[in-house]
Design an enzyme around this catalytic site. Structure first.
Site, PDB file in Angstrom:
ATOM      1  N   ALA A   1      -5.542 -23.811  31.162  1.00 44.20           N
ATOM      2  CA  ALA A   1      -4.668 -24.973  31.364  1.00 44.20           C
ATOM      3  C   ALA A   1      -4.357 -25.634  30.020  1.00 44.20           C
ATOM      4  CB  ALA A   1      -5.332 -25.952  32.335  1.00 44.20           C
ATOM      5  N   ARG A   2      -5.192 -26.595  29.621  1.00 44.36           N
ATOM      6  CA  ARG A   2      -5.026 -27.270  28.341  1.00 44.36           C
ATOM      7  C   ARG A   2      -6.399 -27.525  27.725  1.00 44.36           C
ATOM      8  NH1 ARG A   2      -0.520 -25.720  28.039  1.00 44.36           N
ATOM      9  NH2 ARG A   2       1.402 -26.914  27.758  1.00 44.36           N
TER      10      ARG A   2
ATOM     11  N   GLU B   1      -4.397 -26.226  18.148  1.00 43.54           N
ATOM     12  CA  GLU B   1      -3.762 -24.908  18.164  1.00 43.54           C
ATOM     13  C   GLU B   1      -2.668 -24.836  17.097  1.00 43.54           C
ATOM     14  OE1 GLU B   1      -2.360 -23.920  22.066  1.00 43.54           O
ATOM     15  OE2 GLU B   1      -4.318 -24.124  22.988  1.00 43.54           O
TER      16      GLU B   1
ATOM     17  N   HIS C   1      -3.952 -18.582  23.356  1.00 45.20           N
ATOM     18  CA  HIS C   1      -2.896 -19.135  24.211  1.00 45.20           C
ATOM     19  C   HIS C   1      -1.855 -18.068  24.531  1.00 45.20           C
ATOM     20  CE1 HIS C   1      -1.019 -23.279  25.327  1.00 45.20           C
ATOM     21  NE2 HIS C   1      -0.724 -22.349  26.219  1.00 45.20           N
TER      22      HIS C   1
END
Length: 325
Positions: A233-234, A263, A282
């Site tokens: 997700a995050r 990131e 990611h």
């Protein structure tokens, strides 16, 4: 018309989305995202449309972008890096692409889980180095997976969990009873129910002020010792420092994540060197199939809105789209 395009998977993956964008005849300005605020600021101000990834699109960026910027088309579904409130205030439609990558992300989620439970990296590192070292792993069968967030991705995870013979418990304020009955998903009344029951906790919620640091030193004591946590997700949903401490103590047995709080991360990011962490950069949504779906939808959204037509999906539908081409 000038269009800024920053998402790298869009640019690097062949497919019909390139032809669709080229057919507009618009001038395409390309950059390699995700961009920080300074880099984004340097590129806006003279662009009419923007296909973005996870660039930092702050109020400062939007103030410089206006009044030239007419449409902001997000490649993807997460819009936490965009100041939606300011975009709405400035009358900029923010578009996004739901329903394009849930299958891909759910598959990746199980890649992370299987890698942890089967000691995959340990074994491949051993054989690549000429060894034959072995560690005993675990089955997924009859383990309990707690899914936080039963949107498209969370539901796809549940479907696959049932196929693995797992027990499924899910928490979502808008729990779909019909889906739950079909796929044997037990409804959790609270996050604490998830924490208490789960061998694996799978995160599939948006990043909001309420979900930031949801997984932290406050929640770990409520979980089973040795729980595995999965995050596609995050990164900010998990408190990094607390997670590192829990992984070192054994309270958390392993962390499989496709996202981080920074990131790309600095070389000394504390999660990158731990042996019970599997981290990917990611890429959960980056398959040839999903990239083409995602990119095509983001281009169609942009074209529709620039022509004053209703886009496929809009984050702030209260902002009218106006014909600008």
């Amino acid at each position: 018309m000038k269009i800024l395009l920053t998402t790298t998977s869009f640019q690097d993956t062949p497919g019909a989305h390139h032809d669709l964008l080229a057919q507009t005849g618009w001038e395409i300005i390309r950059a390699r995202g995700p961009l920080n605020e300074a880099d984004t600021l340097a590129l806006v101000g003279d662009v009419d449309g923007y296909i973005c990834g996870d660039d930092a699109i702050t109020r400062k960026v939007l103030e410089k972008a206006r009044p030239k910027l007419k449409v902001l088309s997000k490649y993807g579904i997460g819009v936490d890096k965009i100041d939606i409130k300011s975009a709405t205030e400035f009358g900029i439609p923010v578009l996004f692409t739901p329903g394009v990558n849930h299958t891909t992300v759910a598959e990746h989620n199980f890649l992370l889980l299987l890698a942890l439970e089967k000691n995959f990296l340990f074994h491949t590192d051993s054989t690549r180095s000429g060894g034959w070292q072995r560690k005993t792993g675990h089955e997924l069968l009859e383990k309990t997976i707690g899914i936080i967030g039963l949107g498209r991705i969370g539901r796809e995870v549940a479907i696959r969990a049932k196929a693995f013979g797992m027990k499924i418990i899910g928490f979502d304020p808008h729990f779909d009873e019909k889906f739950g009955a079909e796929y044997s998903v037990q409804r959790a009344n609270s996050l604490d129910d998830i924490f208490k029951a789960s061998d694996y906790i799978s995160l599939h919620t948006n990043l909001t002020p309420e979900t930031k640091d949801m997984i932290s030193a406050k929640s770990f004591p409520k979980m089973k010792k040795g729980v595995l946590i999965l995050n596609c997700a995050r990164g900010e949903i998990v408190n990094t420092a607390d997670m590192v401490a829990a992984l070192k103590s054994g309270q958390v047995g392993g962390y499989g994540t496709d996202v981080l709080d920074q990131e790309p991360p600095p070389a000394d990011h504390p999660l990158l060197k731990l042996p019970n962490v599997v981290c990917t950069p990611h890429v959960a949504s980056r398959t040839y199939e999903s990239v083409v779906r995602q990119a095509t939808t983001s281009v169609k959204n942009l074209i529709l809105a620039m022509n004053g037509e209703k886009p496929i999906a809009q984050v702030n539908p209260e902002v009218p789209v106006k014909k600008v081409v």
